[in-house]
Scaffold this motif. Structure first.
Motif, PDB file in Angstrom:
ATOM      1  N   SER A  54      31.059  10.798  91.806  1.00  0.00           N
ATOM      2  CA  SER A  54      31.143  11.768  92.899  1.00  0.00           C
ATOM      3  C   SER A  54      31.452  13.168  92.368  1.00  0.00           C
ATOM      4  O   SER A  54      31.015  14.156  92.938  1.00  0.00           O
ATOM      5  CB  SER A  54      32.226  11.364  93.885  1.00  0.00           C
ATOM      6  N   ARG A  55      32.211  13.232  91.271  1.00  0.00           N
ATOM      7  CA  ARG A  55      32.518  14.550  90.692  1.00  0.00           C
ATOM      8  C   ARG A  55      31.253  15.230  90.204  1.00  0.00           C
ATOM      9  O   ARG A  55      31.120  16.449  90.300  1.00  0.00           O
ATOM     10  CB  ARG A  55      33.508  14.393  89.543  1.00  0.00           C
ATOM     11  N   ARG A  97      28.217  14.514  91.453  1.00  0.00           N
ATOM     12  CA  ARG A  97      27.288  14.693  92.563  1.00  0.00           C
ATOM     13  C   ARG A  97      27.769  15.702  93.593  1.00  0.00           C
ATOM     14  O   ARG A  97      27.039  16.038  94.514  1.00  0.00           O
ATOM     15  CB  ARG A  97      27.041  13.345  93.254  1.00  0.00           C
ATOM     16  N   SER A  98      29.015  16.142  93.520  1.00  0.00           N
ATOM     17  CA  SER A  98      29.529  17.045  94.542  1.00  0.00           C
ATOM     18  C   SER A  98      30.343  18.187  93.931  1.00  0.00           C
ATOM     19  O   SER A  98      31.537  18.311  94.167  1.00  0.00           O
ATOM     20  CB  SER A  98      30.357  16.228  95.537  1.00  0.00           C
ATOM     21  N   TRP A 117      31.727  21.600  93.956  1.00  0.00           N
ATOM     22  CA  TRP A 117      31.895  22.748  94.845  1.00  0.00           C
ATOM     23  C   TRP A 117      32.300  23.936  93.988  1.00  0.00           C
ATOM     24  O   TRP A 117      33.184  23.825  93.139  1.00  0.00           O
ATOM     25  CB  TRP A 117      32.957  22.456  95.903  1.00  0.00           C
ATOM     26  N   PRO A 157      16.140  28.954  99.684  1.00  0.00           N
ATOM     27  CA  PRO A 157      15.140  27.885  99.599  1.00  0.00           C
ATOM     28  C   PRO A 157      14.510  27.733  98.215  1.00  0.00           C
ATOM     29  O   PRO A 157      14.113  26.641  97.830  1.00  0.00           O
ATOM     30  CB  PRO A 157      14.084  28.310 100.619  1.00  0.00           C
ATOM     31  N   ASP A 178      17.735  26.192  95.913  1.00  0.00           N
ATOM     32  CA  ASP A 178      18.408  25.174  96.732  1.00  0.00           C
ATOM     33  C   ASP A 178      19.382  24.283  95.966  1.00  0.00           C
ATOM     34  O   ASP A 178      19.123  23.116  95.703  1.00  0.00           O
ATOM     35  CB  ASP A 178      17.380  24.309  97.463  1.00  0.00           C
ATOM     36  N   GLU A 191      21.931  22.940  96.964  1.00  0.00           N
ATOM     37  CA  GLU A 191      22.521  21.859  97.756  1.00  0.00           C
ATOM     38  C   GLU A 191      21.914  20.509  97.381  1.00  0.00           C
ATOM     39  O   GLU A 191      22.518  19.465  97.623  1.00  0.00           O
ATOM     40  CB  GLU A 191      22.331  22.133  99.257  1.00  0.00           C
ATOM     41  N   GLN A 192      20.719  20.508  96.782  1.00  0.00           N
ATOM     42  CA  GLN A 192      20.142  19.248  96.291  1.00  0.00           C
ATOM     43  C   GLN A 192      21.048  18.569  95.296  1.00  0.00           C
ATOM     44  O   GLN A 192      21.066  17.350  95.188  1.00  0.00           O
ATOM     45  CB  GLN A 192      18.818  19.521  95.583  1.00  0.00           C
ATOM     46  N   GLY A 244      24.236  18.877  95.420  1.00  0.00           N
ATOM     47  CA  GLY A 244      25.535  18.724  96.052  1.00  0.00           C
ATOM     48  C   GLY A 244      26.408  19.959  95.939  1.00  0.00           C
ATOM     49  O   GLY A 244      27.577  19.927  96.304  1.00  0.00           O
ATOM     50  N   GLU A 295      28.185  23.259  96.815  1.00  0.00           N
ATOM     51  CA  GLU A 295      28.556  24.028  98.006  1.00  0.00           C
ATOM     52  C   GLU A 295      29.334  25.233  97.532  1.00  0.00           C
ATOM     53  O   GLU A 295      30.176  25.124  96.648  1.00  0.00           O
ATOM     54  CB  GLU A 295      29.457  23.197  98.933  1.00  0.00           C
ATOM     55  N   HIS A 329      32.220  27.756  98.115  1.00  0.00           N
ATOM     56  CA  HIS A 329      33.436  27.864  98.917  1.00  0.00           C
ATOM     57  C   HIS A 329      34.144  29.161  98.577  1.00  0.00           C
ATOM     58  O   HIS A 329      34.117  29.615  97.430  1.00  0.00           O
ATOM     59  CB  HIS A 329      34.351  26.662  98.663  1.00  0.00           C
ATOM     60  N   HIS A 341      39.428  24.690  97.392  1.00  0.00           N
ATOM     61  CA  HIS A 341      38.380  23.703  97.678  1.00  0.00           C
ATOM     62  C   HIS A 341      37.424  23.526  96.504  1.00  0.00           C
ATOM     63  O   HIS A 341      36.512  22.726  96.587  1.00  0.00           O
ATOM     64  CB  HIS A 341      37.565  24.139  98.899  1.00  0.00           C
ATOM     65  N   ALA A 342      37.607  24.294  95.428  1.00  0.00           N
ATOM     66  CA  ALA A 342      36.584  24.358  94.384  1.00  0.00           C
ATOM     67  C   ALA A 342      36.828  23.337  93.280  1.00  0.00           C
ATOM     68  O   ALA A 342      37.952  22.880  93.048  1.00  0.00           O
ATOM     69  CB  ALA A 342      36.554  25.757  93.786  1.00  0.00           C
ATOM     70  N   ASP A 343      35.719  22.944  92.620  1.00  0.00           N
ATOM     71  CA  ASP A 343      35.803  22.140  91.404  1.00  0.00           C
ATOM     72  C   ASP A 343      35.447  22.987  90.193  1.00  0.00           C
ATOM     73  O   ASP A 343      35.951  22.777  89.107  1.00  0.00           O
ATOM     74  CB  ASP A 343      34.823  20.967  91.464  1.00  0.00           C
ATOM     75  N   GLY A 378      13.586  25.551 105.120  1.00  0.00           N
ATOM     76  CA  GLY A 378      12.609  25.423 104.049  1.00  0.00           C
ATOM     77  C   GLY A 378      13.212  24.965 102.741  1.00  0.00           C
ATOM     78  O   GLY A 378      12.646  25.203 101.681  1.00  0.00           O
ATOM     79  N   ARG A 379      14.371  24.311 102.779  1.00  0.00           N
ATOM     80  CA  ARG A 379      15.002  23.784 101.570  1.00  0.00           C
ATOM     81  C   ARG A 379      14.813  22.276 101.518  1.00  0.00           C
ATOM     82  O   ARG A 379      14.390  21.661 102.486  1.00  0.00           O
ATOM     83  CB  ARG A 379      16.500  24.130 101.559  1.00  0.00           C
ATOM     84  N   GLY A 393      17.426  20.133 100.769  1.00  0.00           N
ATOM     85  CA  GLY A 393      18.602  19.555 101.401  1.00  0.00           C
ATOM     86  C   GLY A 393      19.342  18.566 100.539  1.00  0.00           C
ATOM     87  O   GLY A 393      18.857  18.168  99.469  1.00  0.00           O
ATOM     88  N   PRO A 394      20.538  18.146 100.984  1.00  0.00           N
ATOM     89  CA  PRO A 394      21.388  17.275 100.165  1.00  0.00           C
ATOM     90  C   PRO A 394      20.866  15.852 100.125  1.00  0.00           C
ATOM     91  O   PRO A 394      20.169  15.409 101.029  1.00  0.00           O
ATOM     92  CB  PRO A 394      22.734  17.330 100.896  1.00  0.00           C
ATOM     93  N   PRO A 395      21.203  15.101  99.044  1.00  0.00           N
ATOM     94  CA  PRO A 395      20.835  13.688  98.993  1.00  0.00           C
ATOM     95  C   PRO A 395      21.564  12.866 100.050  1.00  0.00           C
ATOM     96  O   PRO A 395      22.570  13.307 100.609  1.00  0.00           O
ATOM     97  CB  PRO A 395      21.247  13.258  97.583  1.00  0.00           C
ATOM     98  N   GLN A 443      25.398  12.329 100.129  1.00  0.00           N
ATOM     99  CA  GLN A 443      26.204  13.520  99.855  1.00  0.00           C
ATOM    100  C   GLN A 443      27.573  13.527 100.547  1.00  0.00           C
ATOM    101  O   GLN A 443      28.590  13.753  99.888  1.00  0.00           O
ATOM    102  CB  GLN A 443      25.412  14.785 100.209  1.00  0.00           C
ATOM    103  N   PHE A 467      29.851  11.210  98.729  1.00  0.00           N
ATOM    104  CA  PHE A 467      30.271  11.738  97.421  1.00  0.00           C
ATOM    105  C   PHE A 467      31.334  12.819  97.610  1.00  0.00           C
ATOM    106  O   PHE A 467      32.310  12.879  96.860  1.00  0.00           O
ATOM    107  CB  PHE A 467      29.078  12.318  96.667  1.00  0.00           C
ATOM    108  N   ASP A 468      31.139  13.692  98.603  1.00  0.00           N
ATOM    109  CA  ASP A 468      32.128  14.742  98.857  1.00  0.00           C
ATOM    110  C   ASP A 468      33.489  14.123  99.147  1.00  0.00           C
ATOM    111  O   ASP A 468      34.512  14.551  98.617  1.00  0.00           O
ATOM    112  CB  ASP A 468      31.704  15.608 100.055  1.00  0.00           C
ATOM    113  N   LYS A 507      34.982  12.422  95.994  1.00  0.00           N
ATOM    114  CA  LYS A 507      35.429  13.411  95.017  1.00  0.00           C
ATOM    115  C   LYS A 507      36.756  14.015  95.444  1.00  0.00           C
ATOM    116  O   LYS A 507      37.670  14.162  94.628  1.00  0.00           O
ATOM    117  CB  LYS A 507      34.383  14.514  94.875  1.00  0.00           C
ATOM    118  N   LYS A 517      40.960  14.221  93.730  1.00  0.00           N
ATOM    119  CA  LYS A 517      41.472  15.522  93.282  1.00  0.00           C
ATOM    120  C   LYS A 517      42.962  15.655  93.541  1.00  0.00           C
ATOM    121  O   LYS A 517      43.549  14.938  94.341  1.00  0.00           O
ATOM    122  CB  LYS A 517      40.690  16.649  93.975  1.00  0.00           C
TER     123      LYS A 517
END
Lengths: 159, 302
Positions: A11-12, A14-15, A17, A39, A42, A44-45, A47, A49, A51, A56-58, B40-41, B43-45, B48, B51-52, B55, B59
């Motif tokens: 998860s670390r 894949r996500s 932030w 776009p 992207d 976000e593909q 994971g 984000e 912030h 909230h950050a990694d 037009g993106r 997007g997340p798997p 997701q 996983f969020d 994770k 922490k």
């Protein structure tokens, strides 16, 4: 490593932030981050984000020439990021001071002397692909438990 | 089966945490994916949100200096507990909990608890941004609760009972339609989505009221939001979608209606910009007020 630890480690990766920290940048590197969320690239593909708060950050993206005044801010914000964490240095400035090196108000040192840096992304400014690659590499380090902060303090890990 | 056991199963298994959490993550993913596709993106798997969550569980928790440790850590737990308990009351097909007289009142009360927790989380964090977000959240809840509460109370008036099962079984009529529209009016603000997302305006006040939260407490707040999405969409489906005599068909219809409602709300969120607090408040007291008045009038005319 048991199953839950394995899932958390994946998860670390894949996500991741991210949180931006401008330590005296000309804004060039920061502008190159915004296309990541558009776009075309992207993030976000993966994971990713963006912030606003370091809590909230990694991964902290630090850009810009280090100045005498930004040193304290970097240390302060780095300390606020919960473990495990990674630092990505954006562009030539954190590494060397770039063209500003030697100026009276500039800390003519590498960022590595302030906080432990895991990934260096070269360029002035770096291309968005290179920044995305840097984030992905930092995320992989987080999965392996191999970022410098993770290696320094083992209590940050789940085990 | 013992009553205590049926409550425990409803809270922990179905329709409680064990099913609501994955369903909430599915709905969160659906919303994020839909927003991405509309922009037009890619997007997340699919996994997701999971996983969020995982994770964040792994922490460290940073507690700001001067903040009471007990309340700081209790708020996310209370939030998840209340929203799951609210979901356990909703008469989804197969829910083992018996229908109580007046469970609508309990449901409405439990649904306010997560909002209250968010407001308190903003105030106890001692962050100026968190406090601004908490103030906005509290004011906005005064606005959107007018149409939201009126929609449910009108249905109770129509059914002549404050029992969820009576609301579900009420003969279909014009009041269902009007109350449903009034309910949908309140939904974007309840879900903290555009155009009523002023309380979590990340460009302006950095983050929402959990700005100082990190690690597992933040994960619990995210989980609470996911379960709340399931609760709101399934509550809409149970109260306003006509039920069939077959439970399995009902379940499928409810889930489909939930996804459909989410799709519509997400479409609205993608197409609109954020309203200021005063504008959002005025919208709910003028248009929400008119819708509420019409809905109440329709229940009284019959």
């Amino acid at each position: 490593m048991n199953l839950i630890e394995r899932v958390v480690a994946i998860s670390r990766r894949r996500s991741p932030w991210i949180c931006r920290l401008n330590a005296g940048s000309c804004n060039g590197c920061d502008i190159e981050i915004t296309p990541l969320l558009s776009p075309r690239y992207d993030a976000e593909q993966l994971g990713v984000e963006l912030h606003g708060t370091p809590k909230h950050a990694d991964i902290v993206l630090i850009s810009g020439t280090l100045t005498l005044r930004s040193r304290e801010a970097i240390l302060d914000i780095y300390a606020q990021v919960p473990n495990p964490k990674a630092v990505v240095a954006l562009g030539s400035c954190p590494a060397s001071g770039n063209v500003f090196a030697g100026s009276p108000l500039v800390l003519s040192e590498s960022l590595d002397s302030v906080v432990p840096v895991d990934v260096w992304v070269p360029g002035c400014p770096p291309r968005p692909q290179a920044i995305l690659d840097g984030i992905a590499r930092a995320a992989r380090l987080l999965e392996d438990g191999a970022t410098k902060s993770q290696l320094q303090n083992w209590q940050g890990r789940l085990s | 089966m013992n009553t205590v056991w049926s409550y425990l199963i409803a809270f922990a298994v179905w329709p409680g945490l064990l099913f609501a959490a994955p369903l909430g993550w599915l709905e969160l993913w659906f919303m994020r994916k839909l927003v991405a596709r509309l922009q037009g993106r890619r997007g997340p798997p699919f996994f997701q949100p999971f996983f969020d969550f995982m994770k964040l569980l792994g922490k460290q928790t940073v507690i700001p200096r001067g903040v009471s440790r007990g309340i700081f850590l209790a708020l996310p737990l209370v939030s998840v507990g209340a929203v799951t308990a609210a979901l356990a009351i909703v008469p989804l097909p197969g829910n083992p909990v018996p229908s109580l007289p007046g469970d609508v009142v309990l449901l409405l009360y439990l649904m306010e608890v997560p909002v209250l927790c968010e407001v308190l989380a903003g105030y106890v964090s001692r962050s100026i941004y968190g406090q601004v977000a908490a103030m906005r959240e509290a004011l906005l809840s005064l606005a959107y609760n007018l149409p939201f509460l009126v929609a449910i109370i009108a249905m109770a008036q129509e059914a002549g009972s404050f029992r969820m099962s009576a609301l579900q079984a009420a003969p279909y009529g014009i009041v269902h339609l009007l109350a449903g529209v009034t309910f949908l009016l309140a939904l974007p603000a309840r879900m903290k989505l555009n155009p009523f997302s002023i309380a979590n305006a990340e460009h302006e006040i950095v983050a929402d009221s959990h700005i100082e939260y990190s690690g597992p407490p933040l994960a619990l707040f995210k989980l609470s939001h996911a379960v709340e999405l399931v609760l709101l969409t399934e509550l809409f489906a149970v109260v306003f979608i006509p039920a069939t005599p077959w439970p399995l068909v009902n379940l499928l219809v409810y889930l489909a209606a939930g996804i459909l409602v989410l799709g519509g709300v997400t479409l609205l969120a993608t197409a609109t910009a954020r309203l200021r607090l005063a504008q959002a408040f005025r919208f709910y007291w003028v248009w929400g007020g008119i819708a509420s008045a019409v809905t109440m009038a329709a229940t009284l005319v019959r």
